[in-house]
Design a protein around this motif. Structure first.
Motif, PDB file in Angstrom:
ATOM      1  N   VAL A  30       0.871  -1.174   0.000  1.00  0.00           N
ATOM      2  CA  VAL A  30       0.000   0.000   0.000  1.00  0.00           C
ATOM      3  C   VAL A  30       0.909   1.224   0.000  1.00  0.00           C
ATOM      4  CG1 VAL A  30      -1.806   1.257   1.206  1.00  0.00           C
ATOM      5  CG2 VAL A  30      -1.782  -1.241   1.258  1.00  0.00           C
ATOM      6  N   THR A  31       1.006   1.923  -1.121  1.00  0.00           N
ATOM      7  CA  THR A  31       1.876   3.096  -1.234  1.00  0.00           C
ATOM      8  C   THR A  31       1.528   3.847  -2.510  1.00  0.00           C
ATOM      9  OG1 THR A  31       4.172   3.863  -1.155  1.00  0.00           O
ATOM     10  CG2 THR A  31       3.715   1.923  -2.497  1.00  0.00           C
ATOM     11  N   SER A  32       2.238   4.941  -2.751  1.00  0.00           N
ATOM     12  CA  SER A  32       2.046   5.713  -3.979  1.00  0.00           C
ATOM     13  C   SER A  32       2.735   5.008  -5.148  1.00  0.00           C
ATOM     14  CB  SER A  32       2.617   7.124  -3.808  1.00  0.00           C
ATOM     15  OG  SER A  32       2.607   7.819  -5.029  1.00  0.00           O
ATOM     16  N   PRO A  33       2.086   4.894  -6.297  1.00  0.00           N
ATOM     17  CA  PRO A  33       2.709   4.175  -7.423  1.00  0.00           C
ATOM     18  C   PRO A  33       3.743   5.003  -8.173  1.00  0.00           C
ATOM     19  CG  PRO A  33       0.552   4.958  -8.068  1.00  0.00           C
ATOM     20  CD  PRO A  33       0.719   5.349  -6.620  1.00  0.00           C
ATOM     21  N   THR A  34       3.852   6.305  -7.881  1.00  0.00           N
ATOM     22  CA  THR A  34       4.754   7.162  -8.647  1.00  0.00           C
ATOM     23  C   THR A  34       6.034   7.517  -7.922  1.00  0.00           C
ATOM     24  OG1 THR A  34       3.611   9.130  -7.807  1.00  0.00           O
ATOM     25  CG2 THR A  34       2.826   8.190  -9.885  1.00  0.00           C
ATOM     26  N   GLY A  35       6.161   7.201  -6.647  1.00  0.00           N
ATOM     27  CA  GLY A  35       7.348   7.577  -5.896  1.00  0.00           C
ATOM     28  C   GLY A  35       8.461   6.553  -6.036  1.00  0.00           C
ATOM     29  N   SER A  36       9.568   6.852  -5.375  1.00  0.00           N
ATOM     30  CA  SER A  36      10.719   5.946  -5.396  1.00  0.00           C
ATOM     31  C   SER A  36      10.567   4.797  -4.408  1.00  0.00           C
ATOM     32  CB  SER A  36      11.996   6.728  -5.069  1.00  0.00           C
ATOM     33  OG  SER A  36      11.914   7.311  -3.772  1.00  0.00           O
ATOM     34  N   VAL A  37       9.577   4.878  -3.504  1.00  0.00           N
ATOM     35  CA  VAL A  37       9.413   3.842  -2.483  1.00  0.00           C
ATOM     36  C   VAL A  37       9.068   2.504  -3.116  1.00  0.00           C
ATOM     37  CG1 VAL A  37       8.010   3.129  -0.519  1.00  0.00           C
ATOM     38  CG2 VAL A  37       8.813   5.479  -0.688  1.00  0.00           C
ATOM     39  N   ILE A  38       8.099   2.485  -4.032  1.00  0.00           N
ATOM     40  CA  ILE A  38       7.675   1.221  -4.635  1.00  0.00           C
ATOM     41  C   ILE A  38       8.802   0.611  -5.471  1.00  0.00           C
ATOM     42  CG2 ILE A  38       6.644   2.434  -6.591  1.00  0.00           C
ATOM     43  CD1 ILE A  38       5.502  -0.876  -4.966  1.00  0.00           C
ATOM     44  N   ARG A  39       9.617   1.459  -6.127  1.00  0.00           N
ATOM     45  CA  ARG A  39      10.745   0.916  -6.902  1.00  0.00           C
ATOM     46  C   ARG A  39      11.792   0.294  -5.987  1.00  0.00           C
ATOM     47  NH1 ARG A  39       9.813   5.748  -9.872  1.00  0.00           N
ATOM     48  NH2 ARG A  39      11.518   6.803  -8.779  1.00  0.00           N
ATOM     49  N   ASP A  40      12.049   0.923  -4.844  1.00  0.00           N
ATOM     50  CA  ASP A  40      13.008   0.350  -3.895  1.00  0.00           C
ATOM     51  C   ASP A  40      12.515  -0.998  -3.362  1.00  0.00           C
ATOM     52  OD1 ASP A  40      14.562   2.548  -4.261  1.00  0.00           O
ATOM     53  OD2 ASP A  40      13.863   3.590  -2.460  1.00  0.00           O
ATOM     54  N   ILE A  41      11.222  -1.091  -3.057  1.00  0.00           N
ATOM     55  CA  ILE A  41      10.675  -2.346  -2.513  1.00  0.00           C
ATOM     56  C   ILE A  41      10.752  -3.445  -3.566  1.00  0.00           C
ATOM     57  CG2 ILE A  41       8.556  -3.441  -1.707  1.00  0.00           C
ATOM     58  CD1 ILE A  41       7.825  -0.844  -0.338  1.00  0.00           C
ATOM     59  N   LEU A  42      10.317  -3.158  -4.796  1.00  0.00           N
ATOM     60  CA  LEU A  42      10.340  -4.178  -5.850  1.00  0.00           C
ATOM     61  C   LEU A  42      11.762  -4.622  -6.158  1.00  0.00           C
ATOM     62  CD1 LEU A  42       7.685  -2.692  -8.309  1.00  0.00           C
ATOM     63  CD2 LEU A  42       7.392  -4.604  -6.729  1.00  0.00           C
ATOM     64  N   HIS A  43      12.687  -3.688  -6.188  1.00  0.00           N
ATOM     65  CA  HIS A  43      14.088  -4.044  -6.483  1.00  0.00           C
ATOM     66  C   HIS A  43      14.664  -4.926  -5.379  1.00  0.00           C
ATOM     67  CE1 HIS A  43      18.147  -3.656  -8.014  1.00  0.00           C
ATOM     68  NE2 HIS A  43      18.546  -3.252  -6.813  1.00  0.00           N
ATOM     69  N   ARG A  44      14.356  -4.606  -4.124  1.00  0.00           N
ATOM     70  CA  ARG A  44      14.906  -5.399  -3.013  1.00  0.00           C
ATOM     71  C   ARG A  44      14.302  -6.799  -2.977  1.00  0.00           C
ATOM     72  NH1 ARG A  44      19.661  -5.552  -1.084  1.00  0.00           N
ATOM     73  NH2 ARG A  44      19.820  -5.966   1.141  1.00  0.00           N
ATOM     74  N   ILE A  45      13.001  -6.914  -3.213  1.00  0.00           N
ATOM     75  CA  ILE A  45      12.365  -8.238  -3.222  1.00  0.00           C
ATOM     76  C   ILE A  45      12.901  -9.072  -4.372  1.00  0.00           C
ATOM     77  CG2 ILE A  45      10.163  -9.421  -3.586  1.00  0.00           C
ATOM     78  CD1 ILE A  45       8.807  -7.227  -2.026  1.00  0.00           C
ATOM     79  N   SER A  46      13.106  -8.468  -5.543  1.00  0.00           N
ATOM     80  CA  SER A  46      13.635  -9.203  -6.695  1.00  0.00           C
ATOM     81  C   SER A  46      15.049  -9.719  -6.422  1.00  0.00           C
ATOM     82  CB  SER A  46      13.625  -8.297  -7.926  1.00  0.00           C
ATOM     83  OG  SER A  46      14.194  -8.953  -9.032  1.00  0.00           O
ATOM     84  N   ASP A  47      15.858  -8.946  -5.717  1.00  0.00           N
ATOM     85  CA  ASP A  47      17.224  -9.384  -5.416  1.00  0.00           C
ATOM     86  C   ASP A  47      17.242 -10.517  -4.399  1.00  0.00           C
ATOM     87  OD1 ASP A  47      18.307  -7.650  -7.187  1.00  0.00           O
ATOM     88  OD2 ASP A  47      18.899  -6.141  -5.705  1.00  0.00           O
ATOM     89  N   ARG A  48      16.389 -10.455  -3.381  1.00  0.00           N
ATOM     90  CA  ARG A  48      16.456 -11.424  -2.293  1.00  0.00           C
ATOM     91  C   ARG A  48      15.677 -12.711  -2.610  1.00  0.00           C
ATOM     92  NH1 ARG A  48      18.000  -9.567   2.749  1.00  0.00           N
ATOM     93  NH2 ARG A  48      16.531 -10.960   3.800  1.00  0.00           N
ATOM     94  N   PHE A  49      14.400 -12.555  -2.958  1.00  0.00           N
ATOM     95  CA  PHE A  49      13.566 -13.737  -3.201  1.00  0.00           C
ATOM     96  C   PHE A  49      12.416 -13.297  -4.115  1.00  0.00           C
ATOM     97  CE2 PHE A  49      10.991 -17.379  -2.733  1.00  0.00           C
ATOM     98  CZ  PHE A  49      11.766 -18.377  -2.163  1.00  0.00           C
ATOM     99  N   PRO A  50      12.522 -13.474  -5.430  1.00  0.00           N
ATOM    100  CA  PRO A  50      11.455 -13.017  -6.336  1.00  0.00           C
ATOM    101  C   PRO A  50      10.099 -13.587  -5.940  1.00  0.00           C
ATOM    102  CG  PRO A  50      13.404 -13.698  -7.570  1.00  0.00           C
ATOM    103  CD  PRO A  50      13.651 -14.110  -6.147  1.00  0.00           C
ATOM    104  N   SER A  51       9.122 -12.694  -5.723  1.00  0.00           N
ATOM    105  CA  SER A  51       7.778 -13.090  -5.298  1.00  0.00           C
ATOM    106  C   SER A  51       6.755 -12.258  -6.066  1.00  0.00           C
ATOM    107  CB  SER A  51       7.604 -12.893  -3.786  1.00  0.00           C
ATOM    108  OG  SER A  51       8.596 -13.592  -3.053  1.00  0.00           O
TER     109      SER A  51
END
Length: 513
Positions: A150-171
């Motif tokens: 649950v966050t804004s789709p245009t900020g850098s927060v969602i990109r940071d979360i997706l990038h970190r999840i992809s690096d650790r354990f793609p879900s």
């Protein structure tokens, strides 16, 4: 002095932009030369120069303010966001930007800020209802298949979360876009949390992340609304709050099942590291295989040791009977003597035919044995190739990890070098600003005596002393004259009478009729 208008039909004087701006500056400073203001501190920023830039506000207005470096060192308190203070100072304008500001000379506490008071009131109310109890919080899933954000789709927060999840354990990640600041943000955030819990038509998330970047208390206030806190407390899905920076606390942080310091930290908590667990599972499998083989060998050895006495007890009577039977048999030479005599009397075949028959028989028996031996060797070679494939895959996986680590190290080194270069450039600019060469370039001169010491007062030299004057483009020798300046400087200078401002010349308007 306003200029005379060019239009003879207009009697309105014309001002230049600078004249009007500085006239306003004088008017504001003369009218509000000393004011006392009470309000709540909003944005508080301390610059590297030591000056403090802040906002004083109430529910209807905001005044930009500044505390100079010298005044900051004399304050009895350090300004912080949310404080309610009483400030004394003067109003001034900045003509270069057409804005005004309060220059603060004194500051004292006036009580808790309105927002902080409301925050503490809601916090005590929700804590009394038990929404902050540790017993009602649930553990996060170890390896979630679906993650709701649950966050804004245009900020850098969602990109940071997706990038970190992809690096650790793609879900699989589901994003519910909401506003994270403003009047309608709280209602949208609460609806998103409830929608993930009650929604249909999409996979139900195993864990929720409510995230937003850093900001002031006013920017993060939507996460302090009661509707958001109650929606987070009613969520059946484990919830991770990641609002602001590590020092920012909101009500949803107290209600959530887990509070992450940053949005990136929330992604790290939500999923494990896939490569680490693959290595752990491979290690467990290898240890299990070794344990099973060792157990089989121990069982085989124990079984052989248990069967050996029984076999010896069974074979000993048989061996005795064989010994008795062999003792009763006649000598082998006596048995074969009659057969040898018969064989000598018969006609023997030629040696060449005997050799040919033996060679044919030998080739007939060896060829099938050789084929079987080749088949066995081929099967062994195939098994060895199959065993080498997991090793090859493991080597490729390790090489990929080494490549990723090398790329990460290169990026980190590049960032460190860039930061060092920026710091060096700033230090060079600061050195140029503090250098006396810049002062000399503005028309000043450096005075030194014969010993090379800098002369800082007129008492350090007397008439007839040789001095060196250093300018921006070179140096010259000089001699101190005999005229004394101390006596004349001690006398007060007479004040010059202010010249009366000339009245604007009346403009001939002509005959209006």
């Amino acid at each position: 002095m306003p200029e005379t208008p060019n239009d003879p039909q207009s009697n309105t004087p014309e001002f230049t932009v600078s004249e009007l701006a500085f006239s306003l500056k004088r008017t504001v400073e003369e009218t509000f030369g000393h004011v006392r203001v009470r309000g709540e501190l909003g944005r508080v920023t301390v610059a590297k120069s030591g000056h403090c830039y802040l906002d004083i506000k109430d529910d209807k207005a905001v005044i930009n303010s500044i505390v100079w470096k010298g005044v900051m060192s004399r304050l009895s308190m350090r300004p912080e966001e949310g404080m309610e203070v009483v400030c004394e100072g003067k109003l001034s304008t900045y003509p270069g930007r057409s804005n005004y500001q309060l220059i603060i000379d004194k500051m004292e506490l006036a009580g808790a800020g309105a927002l902080m008071a409301l925050f503490e009131k809601r916090k005590k109310m929700l804590a009394a209802e038990g929404l902050f109890d540790q017993a009602r919080k649930v553990d996060l899933p170890f390896m979630p298949k679906t993650i709701g954000v649950v966050t804004s789709p245009t900020g850098s927060v969602i990109r940071d979360i997706l990038h970190r999840i992809s690096d650790r354990f793609p879900s699989h990640v589901l994003v519910w876009p909401v506003l994270v600041q403003g009047d309608r943000a709280a209602e949208q955030i609460a609806s998103a949390i409830t929608g993930f819990n009650c929604g249909d038509g999409f996979p139900r998330p195993d864990v929720l992340i409510v995230a937003r970047g850093g900001g002031s208390m006013e920017d993060l206030w939507c996460f302090n609304e009661e509707i958001v806190a109650r929606a987070a407390a009613a969520s059946d899905i484990p919830l991770i709050s990641a609002v602001g920076h590590e020092t920012d606390w909101t009500l949803i942080d107290y209600v959530a099942d887990y509070r992450a310091p940053t949005p990136t930290g929330a992604a790290e908590v939500a999923v494990p590291v896939r490569d680490d667990w693959l290595e752990t599972i491979a290690d467990y499998g290898l240890r299990l295989t070794r344990g099973l083989r060792r157990n089989v060998r121990e069982k085989q050895a124990g079984l052989a040791a248990a069967r050996l006495p029984r076999l010896q007890s069974v074979l000993s009577p048989v061996q005795q009977r064989l010994d008795l039977a062999s003792a009763r048999l006649p000598a082998p030479t006596r048995l074969f003597e009659p057969l040898a005599q018969k064989l000598a009397l018969q006609r023997l075949p030629s040696p060449q035919r005997v050799v040919e028959r033996a060679a044919n028989a030998l080739s007939a028996h060896r060829l099938p044995n050789l084929d079987r031996l080749l088949d066995v060797k081929r099967s062994q070679l195939s098994s060895l190739r199959l065993r080498a494939e997991p090793l090859q895959r493991d080597v490729e996986r390790k090489e990929a990890r080494v490549a990723r680590a090398t790329a990460s190290m290169a990026m980190t080194a590049k960032r460190d070098i860039q930061r060092s270069a920026d710091r060096l450039a700033r230090a060079g600019k600061l050195l140029d600003a503090y250098s006396y060469q810049g002062v000399l370039a503005r028309g000043y001169a450096l005075v030194q005596n014969n010993a090379g010491d800098v002369v800082r007062s007129e008492a350090a030299v007397k008439a007839g002393d040789n001095v060196t004057l250093t300018f921006a483009d070179g140096s010259r020798k000089a001699v101190i004259d005999g005229a004394a300046s101390g006596s004349s400087s001690s006398k007060p200078k007479p004040k010059l009478a202010k010249k009366p401002k000339p009245k604007p010349t009346a403009i001939d308007q002509g005959n209006l009729f």
